[in-house]
Design a protein around this motif. Structure first.
Motif, PDB file in Angstrom:
ATOM      1  N   LYS A 386     -26.249   0.462 -46.214  1.00 33.15           N
ATOM      2  CA  LYS A 386     -27.870   1.105 -46.276  1.00 33.15           C
ATOM      3  C   LYS A 386     -28.239   0.829 -48.137  1.00 33.15           C
ATOM      4  CE  LYS A 386     -28.917   3.175 -41.924  1.00 33.15           C
ATOM      5  NZ  LYS A 386     -28.842   5.141 -41.706  1.00 33.15           N
ATOM      6  N   GLN A 387     -26.799   1.042 -48.959  1.00 35.33           N
ATOM      7  CA  GLN A 387     -26.603   1.157 -49.910  1.00 35.33           C
ATOM      8  C   GLN A 387     -26.565  -0.140 -50.807  1.00 35.33           C
ATOM      9  OE1 GLN A 387     -22.885   3.855 -50.703  1.00 35.33           O
ATOM     10  NE2 GLN A 387     -23.931   5.247 -50.542  1.00 35.33           N
ATOM     11  N   THR A 388     -27.286  -1.376 -50.414  1.00 31.80           N
ATOM     12  CA  THR A 388     -26.536  -2.410 -50.277  1.00 31.80           C
ATOM     13  C   THR A 388     -27.887  -3.280 -50.328  1.00 31.80           C
ATOM     14  OG1 THR A 388     -25.862  -3.587 -48.348  1.00 31.80           O
ATOM     15  CG2 THR A 388     -24.202  -2.415 -50.061  1.00 31.80           C
ATOM     16  N   ASN A 389     -27.827  -4.602 -49.808  1.00 33.80           N
ATOM     17  CA  ASN A 389     -29.594  -5.153 -49.883  1.00 33.80           C
ATOM     18  C   ASN A 389     -30.120  -4.989 -48.651  1.00 33.80           C
ATOM     19  OD1 ASN A 389     -29.705  -5.533 -52.944  1.00 33.80           O
ATOM     20  ND2 ASN A 389     -27.876  -6.792 -52.815  1.00 33.80           N
ATOM     21  N   PHE A 390     -29.797  -3.981 -47.691  1.00 36.01           N
ATOM     22  CA  PHE A 390     -30.068  -4.585 -46.823  1.00 36.01           C
ATOM     23  C   PHE A 390     -31.184  -3.642 -46.633  1.00 36.01           C
ATOM     24  CE2 PHE A 390     -25.925  -6.381 -45.736  1.00 36.01           C
ATOM     25  CZ  PHE A 390     -25.693  -7.475 -44.213  1.00 36.01           C
ATOM     26  N   THR A 391     -32.236  -4.540 -45.479  1.00 37.21           N
ATOM     27  CA  THR A 391     -33.936  -3.765 -45.258  1.00 37.21           C
ATOM     28  C   THR A 391     -33.254  -3.244 -44.493  1.00 37.21           C
ATOM     29  OG1 THR A 391     -34.649  -5.380 -44.721  1.00 37.21           O
ATOM     30  CG2 THR A 391     -34.983  -5.800 -46.061  1.00 37.21           C
TER      31      THR A 391
END
Length: 953
Positions: A386-391
């Motif tokens: 959730k803190q990265t690039n995943f939608t």
């Protein structure tokens, strides 16, 4: 092609859909077999891949049933594994791509369309291993930052000088530091102290420019590959280190293709590809040889592995960093004897480890010789995503799919625990701060015992730890001048301190701890002596970004830890030479000088020839030892340093608390960092974008090139396979001992000025400054064969002292290894190598097998082999032969100068016993280390490359 064709696929009845109905997947649970729920989750990934890719040729129904029957078939059945993608870094990636280009030439000669030679499996190639530290500090007097931040004038700019801001809005703040963030095009060019644009980014930009100039020809070849080959994605230089990009940018966890979803998985041409296991993605390192086969559509062949369950319990010690946990777990697993096995983590302690902690632990997998160290996805992993690039949509898909096929874990629920081959329990509360060294990563030393341990190393005989320095010389002090000031060096003096990429820089907590330590040390008035070669090579711009936004980067820079670029540098031997006065002082006093680095490799002589003791440490300890200037210190009883006012400052005075670190991590390491850095990566690199490259389908080899040459692996390639040829009257090229590493066999560092490779390059009218490194010239077989066994640390028993020399047995002359080979080849004499235990340990390196092959080595007879290197030998058509248990060259009283005859039967088979006859009349038996019929097929074809080419013909 095997994704769900209803007419052909034998497991169509397992196809299922998620709730939305749009995405299909193969659901192993529809086998209705209770054994599935007891399989380790890493084995479930192997099973799903076998089901999905079952085509009756590479993957058969029998393979699926063998994997499902893992509890009975482990360590018995040979099974295929078709990974979802291949990951190459440039050192090992360039020979793979050169081989594919050469294969296009070979099939063209037989009338086959060269455009058919393409990777079938998606392949990412990261240009990250060619960075060399030419510059490491900006010029200018050191100055101490003030904790207050001035209000900059709008539109002003900060200068790039170290120790002062001399330009724009900062010029009216005398004495105010503004050490510029020395960055590259794709990362924020801001002065981290004043948050103003930097007009002259020096260190990183200059290192980048030199890297691009030095490697222009290789980069042109890489760009040709990105255009000529389908399914190849080349990531431009200076974007980041391969493992960091794999974690941040390339990983999918769940892949989508042709309307199907399935688990992400990867094999990479670097032994630390296992880092990705920390995200719940199955992956491990293979050689360039195996990776080429996977790229061309062949699955990895492996014996169904035993899976060791590593149960983590207890609470993490408040003073322990993730590196202490890594090395503690590494020690436990190394002692457990798990070579060649899968490790899968479970138990309530896993939930206490962040994803960066897990990837750091998984990264060290090669150090305890396991194949993988797998952390199944859990709620901590999802929180990280959730803190990265995943939608949100991607996260919902990921969670729904993994739960549907039971690849999602709740570590607190013991009822979900799978069945393992064996279980090892590790208590996290037992982990205390350690470093590793001075020569091997497995030799751990508690920081509290460091001073006494280093003293014992000076006393001990030369060996894995000892240096054997006489008592009267142990107190030697050698004065020298540096920058017009006099300093002294002693045994234990630190001369290299490197916070580098790979193991640690993916973990924000340890990097922030180092930054906060630097901040407190500078505020306390401590400095690092200027002759120490300090550097900071982050794994990617993300690290620089959060060090920048947290406000600690100027303090690291103030101590000399400036960003020198992005890529592997010190770890692979790419450190520039020490200042001449420092090197002379070390040699004058025969001092055991030290390097301290936060990486994962530190074999003797790897960082610098004159630095004999090298320690792996966490980033904050690298900073601490740099400030202390010596490893011979007891931090509890002795001050870290003394201020200009004479005040003693201890490590405990400046070490940040866990609460401080966690608060900054929570505030600064946020999703916007990933989003911004991804946008910058995708923006591109101007030099790369403007680089010209050929447009042809077949690569136009330049005969004048010293970087890229068409290798001779496909010479005399014909469609017919010849029966195995016996090895008759062979001489031993080398007589080696235990633990010969791939660094000894095929060095990756700088090319020595007095070497066969140097003489070759000089003959091409290159100057020593243009030699570059062996790693950078892996696309040139002429350099690499001359560099084979060129390590200054090679211990050849024919010679009796370290060095790249051997005895030409017929004449009795001592020669460079390559010179001896030339004589043997001129006389048509086949060659073998005699070795001890763990031959080929260390990094995966395909030239450690390709080099001996081109030198004419037909077989290696050793007491034991590192598994990956043994596979490389097989893949190059070199026979790995093992002495029978309890036997060795010494027990058989071999002097190594006999002639050896090894008869190979036409019906060669795995694990076959062969007889070796010597000219002295001795006869002994060896075991062929062919694990499968596929291994035998590769050997019969003269290696995997020729096997693949013949398959295409």
């Amino acid at each position: 092609s095997s994704l769900g064709s209803k007419e052909e696929h034998p497991f169509n009845h397992l196809i299922d859909t998620l709730k939305d109905g749009d995405r299909k997947y193969f659901n192993p649970q529809k086998l209705n077999d209770a054994r599935y729920n007891k399989l380790p989750l890493s084995i479930r990934v192997l099973l799903e891949a076998a089901i999905r890719k079952c085509d009756g040729f590479y993957v058969k129904e029998e393979d699926v049933h063998n994997i499902l029957d893992w509890s009975e078939q482990q360590n018995v059945a040979e099974v295929p594994f078709p990974p979802a993608r291949v990951l190459l870094q440039d050192f090992t990636g360039i020979p793979a791509m050169v081989d594919l280009a050469a294969m296009r030439d070979a099939v063209t000669k037989h009338g086959v369309d060269p455009g058919l030679v393409n990777p079938v499996c998606p392949t990412d190639l990261i240009v990250d291993h060619s960075l060399q530290i030419d510059l490491n500090k900006c010029q200018g007097p050191p100055s101490r930052p003030s904790p207050a931040r001035p209000t900059p004038r709008r539109g002003s700019q900060c200068g790039g000088e170290r120790g002062s801001c001399s330009k724009g809005g900062c010029s009216d703040t005398p004495g105010r530091p503004a050490t510029a963030v020395q960055q590259i095009e794709n990362t924020p060019l801001l002065c981290p102290f004043h948050l103003q644009p930097v007009s002259e980014p020096e260190t990183a930009l200059k290192n980048q420019e030199l890297e691009l100039i030095r490697n222009k020809e290789r980069l042109q070849f890489f760009k040709w590959c990105s255009k000529a080959f389908k399914n190849v994605n080349v990531v431009a230089p200076d974007v980041g280190a391969v493992h960091q990009l794999n974690l941040e940018y390339l990983s999918r966890v769940v892949q989508e293709s042709q309307g199907f979803i399935y688990p992400d998985s990867v094999v990479g041409t670097d032994s630390h590809t296992t880092m990705i296991n920390g995200l719940g993605i199955l992956g491990w390192g293979v050689g360039g040889i195996e990776s080429e086969a996977v790229m061309l559509g062949q699955p990895i062949s492996l014996t169904l592995p035993q899976v060791v369950g590593c149960r983590l319990v207890g609470s993490v010690n408040i003073l322990a960093t993730s590196i202490d946990i890594v090395l503690g777990i590494t020690k436990h697993l190394r002692q457990a004897g798990i070579a060649g096995k899968f490790v899968e983590f479970f138990g309530p302690g896993v939930s206490q480890l962040s994803v960066p902690d897990r990837t750091t632990i998984a990264n060290m997998c090669p150090e305890y010789n396991a194949t993988v160290s797998f952390f199944p996805v859990d709620h901590v992993t999802l929180k990280h995503f959730k803190q990265t690039n995943f939608t949100e949509e991607k996260l919902e898909l990921l969670e729904a799919y993994l739960k549907a096929v039971k690849l999602f874990r709740n570590y607190e629920d013991s009822s979900e625990d799978p069945q393992y081959s064996e279980v090892i329990e590790i208590n996290l509360s037992s982990m205390v701060p350690h470093v590793s060294g001075p020569k091997r990563p497995q030799d751990r030393v508690a920081v509290s015992s460091m001073k006494e341990d280093f003293q014992s190393c000076l006393n001990e005989k030369v060996g894995f730890k000892g240096f054997h320095i006489s008592k009267e010389k142990q107190e030697s002090l050698v004065p020298f001048l540096h920058g017009g000031q006099e300093y002294e060096l002693a045994h234990g003096s630190v001369v290299i301190a490197a916070v580098i990429s790979c193991t640690n820089n993916c973990n924000p907590s340890v990097m922030l701890t180092a930054g906060l330590l630097a901040k407190k040390a500078v505020e306390a008035g401590l400095i690092v002596k200027p002759y120490i070669r300090t550097s900071l090579a982050p794994g990617s711009g993300m690290v620089t970004h959060y060090l920048n936004t947290s406000g600690v980067l100027p303090y690291l820079s103030q101590l000399g830890f400036e960003v020198i670029g992005y890529g592997c540098a010190t770890c692979v031997g790419n450190t520039a030479p020490l200042p001449e006065t420092v090197s002379e002082a070390i040699k004058e006093g025969d001092l055991v000088a030290c390097g301290v680095l936060s990486g994962n490799r530190h074999f003797e002589g790897r960082l610098c020839d004159c630095v004999r003791a090298n320690y792996l440490a966490s980033p904050p300890l690298v900073v601490a030892y740099a400030i202390a200037g010596t490893v011979s210190i007891n931090f509890e009883k002795e001050p870290l340093g003394v201020t200009s006012e004479g005040k003693e400052v201890y490590l405990r005075d400046v070490w940040p608390t866990r609460e401080e670190v966690q608060q900054i991590e929570q505030d600064k390491v946020i999703s916007s960092i990933f989003t911004e850095l991804r946008a910058r990566r995708e923006k591109g690199n101007t030099f790369w974008d403007n680089l010209e490259c050929p447009e042809s389908v077949v690569f136009p080899w330049d005969p004048k090139s010293t970087y890229i040459r068409s290798p001779s692996f496909f010479n005399k390639l014909c469609k017919e396979v010849q029966p195995p040829q016996s090895i008759e009257n062979a001489h031993a090229l080398l007589f080696l001992g235990d633990k010969v590493t791939t660094d000894h066999i095929s060095p990756a560092g700088s090319i020595a000025r007095v070497s066969a490779a140097a003489r070759y390059l000089l003959s091409k009218r290159l100057t020593p400054r243009e030699f570059n490194s062996y790693g950078a010239r892996r696309g040139n077989d002429a350099v690499m064969t001359r560099g084979t066994f060129a390590s200054i640390k090679l211990q050849n028993r024919f010679i009796g002292k370290p060095g790249p020399k051997t005895v030409h047995i017929p004449s009795g002359q001592t020669l460079d290894v390559f010179e001896a080979v030339e004589r043997y080849q001129r006389d048509g004499v086949p060659l073998i190598i005699l070795a001890g235990k763990q031959y080929g340990s260390g990094n995966s390196r395909d030239w450690a097998a390709k080099g001996p092959y081109l030198l004419g080595v037909r077989a290696v007879i050793a007491e034991s082999f590192e598994k990956m290197h043994k596979n490389h030998l097989v893949g190059m058509g070199i026979a790995p032969l093992q002495f029978l248990p309890g036997q060795s060259a010494d027990s058989l009283e071999l002097c190594g100068k006999e002639k050896f005859t090894i008869t190979l039967p036409e019906d060669l088979s795995p694990k076959q016993i062969l007889t070796v006859k010597t000219s002295s009349g001795k006869t002994f038996s060896v075991t062929t280390l062919f694990d499968s019929e596929m291994d035998v097929a590769f050997y019969r074809h003269g290696g995997l490359l020729r096997y693949v080419a013949r398959t295409m013909l």
